[in-house]
Enzyme design. Structure first.
Site, PDB file in Angstrom:
ATOM      1  N   GLU A   1       6.078  -6.174   6.687  1.00  0.00           N
ATOM      2  CA  GLU A   1       4.867  -6.094   5.855  1.00  0.00           C
ATOM      3  C   GLU A   1       5.322  -5.756   4.440  1.00  0.00           C
ATOM      4  O   GLU A   1       5.596  -4.599   4.128  1.00  0.00           O
ATOM      5  CB  GLU A   1       3.917  -5.028   6.396  1.00  0.00           C
ATOM      6  CG  GLU A   1       3.386  -5.322   7.787  1.00  0.00           C
ATOM      7  CD  GLU A   1       2.562  -6.583   7.860  1.00  0.00           C
ATOM      8  OE1 GLU A   1       1.983  -6.970   6.822  1.00  0.00           O
ATOM      9  OE2 GLU A   1       2.511  -7.202   8.924  1.00  0.00           O
TER      10      GLU A   1
ATOM     11  N   CYS B   1      -0.346  -2.057  -1.490  1.00  0.00           N
ATOM     12  CA  CYS B   1       0.347  -3.348  -1.438  1.00  0.00           C
ATOM     13  C   CYS B   1      -0.604  -4.517  -1.564  1.00  0.00           C
ATOM     14  O   CYS B   1      -0.178  -5.635  -1.864  1.00  0.00           O
ATOM     15  CB  CYS B   1       1.161  -3.460  -0.153  1.00  0.00           C
ATOM     16  SG  CYS B   1       0.181  -3.254   1.353  1.00  0.00           S
TER      17      CYS B   1
END
Length: 496
Positions: free
Chosen positions: A239, A273
């Site tokens: 990720e 993010c």
């Protein structure tokens, strides 16, 4: 006002390698790390984690312990990142509790063997797929969501029946130590353990052999994780981040777009993010959008967002703080015009590690602020002539983890969704796709591989084993050599 030059932060004495046993942290050698993994493998081989009732009990135990420590969790997040209690609960604790409940309610159905059709050529027989745990799983997580990110992955791994080793970031020390206490109170080390330390532990940690590795963080470190995993042919889920664009076309509701973009950008002070990293807006609506975003900043955080009492989160440490000041440097003509809520100058509070949110009006596409993920309260806004031009701009850059489009035009919505590769996103909103347990969350290309949240997390931490069961009583002689002439005709008919 120009930002000060980059300064190095004061470092703490280096710790070698650590892990948690019964609430205490001990210095470890690589051999002891090897022994920890061996203990987890031995525990996994007992078959306890395969039992669904056992998994549900462990998830319930984790939920109860999180509820017991919820005030301390909010305090730790305030200490490390100055997160308000509302933001901390919404983005950290509440998300984890919801995920645990979602997993526990559906675990029985997900884990049940699934029947599949058997093709005519293989009849008589039955086909099924069984979801089985990998074994010993390593979860490496960053500092920006120090409870949500490690525990969301760990919850999925536990639900799938694995043993787990968690490596949190040491950049949020209060949260790290509380996570240590929570996991030690819930689980024995041979089942779930926490390994602490700085970057010096990554090499010995990654030299161990795991059955699966889950990593959240930057692309540079992600490549190293993948390289280490490749030595043992260990599957991974990465990720990663990237520069997540936000496209605003001429049909967008600018008032709504401005508020939702600023909200998504400034959750955790931009240290997300999937935060909007830059905005591409139809040029005739750029000034209107910037003005409404400027007003929204003032409405959300007041005239003094850098005060210690402000609900704007702090930048995690001095290194990132000065990095962001340099990115937002108004003396760099490539950055365009610096816009803040009021006045139009760069304002910050070094002691609180807070920066007044900055909008950069029309920076150059190759300016430093447009090269790497910003990860802070700085938002470049670039004009575009059309949605097609925005699509071309994004296509020339690495795949982002998220993409956001503000448009009332259904054709534009379809065009953007079909033309661009990105992990996930929203139309006419930001960030919220990551809050749904029904939607897989993950990246593609440069922004990662694999996904989790809800069923996607259970699947990520499970190996799907295929089984074909044939009856022994019916044995067709034609399958065995020597083959007669009529076998070829029969094969062509069966595989037609």
């Amino acid at each position: 006002m120009a930002g000060p030059s980059l300064q190095s932060r004061t470092t703490l004495p280096c710790r070698i390698e650590h892990f948690v046993v019964s609430g205490y942290t001990f210095c470890m050698t690589s051999l002891e790390l090897f022994e920890l993994v061996a203990k987890q493998r031995a525990f996994f081989s007992t078959g306890q984690t395969h039992d669904l009732a056992f998994r549900k009990r462990q998830l319930a135990s984790l939920k109860n312990t999180l509820l017991k420590y919820q005030d301390k969790i909010l305090e730790a997040l305030a200490q490390d990142l100055s997160k308000s209690s509302v933001e901390a609960y919404a983005t950290e604790l509440g998300v984890i509790l919801k995920e645990i409940d979602f997993m526990r309610r559906r675990l029985g159905f997900w884990a049940r063997p699934k029947l599949r059709l058997t093709p005519p050529a293989l009849l008589p027989g039955t086909s099924k797929v069984i979801s089985e745990p990998y074994g010993c799983v390593l979860v490496i997580s960053p500092w920006n969501y120090p409870f949500q990110l490690p525990l969301m992955a760990a919850v999925a791994a536990i639900a799938a029946g694995n043993c787990v080793i968690i490596k949190p970031s040491n950049s949020t020390p209060a949260c790290e130590q509380l996570l240590v206490a929570i996991i030690a109170e819930c689980f024995p080390q041979e089942y779930v353990a926490v390994v602490t330390g700085g970057t010096e532990i990554h090499h010995p940690l990654l030299t161990q052999k795991y059955n699966f590795i889950f990593y959240t963080g930057g692309a540079t470190a992600g490549k190293k994780v993948m390289e280490a995993a490749a030595r043992n042919l260990t599957p991974v889920c990465l990720e990663l981040g990237g520069k997540s664009p936000c496209i605003v076309d001429g049909t967008a509701d600018i008032g709504v777009a401005a508020k939702r973009i600023i909200w998504g950008k400034l959750v955790n002070s931009g240290q997300s993010c999937i935060a909007p990293d830059y905005v591409l807006v139809q040029e005739e609506r750029k000034d209107e959008l910037i003005e409404k975003m400027r007003v929204a900043i003032g409405e959300f955080y007041g005239e003094d967002p850098v005060s210690p009492e402000s609900s704007l989160a702090s930048i995690v440490n001095e290194r990132h703080f000065f990095r962001l000041l340099n990115l937002a440097n108004g003396n760099n003509p490539a950055n365009g015009r610096v816009v803040t809520s009021s006045p139009d100058s760069l304002i910050y509070n070094k002691e609180a590690r807070k920066i007044k949110p900055v909008i950069l009006d029309s920076p150059e596409p190759d300016a430093p602020v447009m090269q790497d993920e910003i990860f802070g309260p700085v938002l470049p806004v670039l004009p575009i002539r059309s949605v097609e031009e925005a699509i071309s701009f994004v296509q020339q850059r690495p795949e982002p983890l998220a993409l956001y489009l503000f448009s009332q035009d259904r054709a534009a919505q379809r065009l953007v969704a079909q033309s661009l590769r990105y992990g996930g996103g929203c139309i006419n909103d930001t960030m919220l796709h990551a809050a749904s347990p029904h939607l897989p969350f993950g990246g593609t290309g440069f922004s990662g591989m694999g996904s989790y949240h809800g069923k996607a997390g259970f699947d990520t931490f499970s190996h799907r084993k295929s089984i074909l069961t044939k009856p022994a009583k019916l044995d067709i002689a034609l399958r065995y050599p020597p083959y007669g002439d009529r076998v070829m005709g029969l094969l062509k008919m069966l595989f037609k």
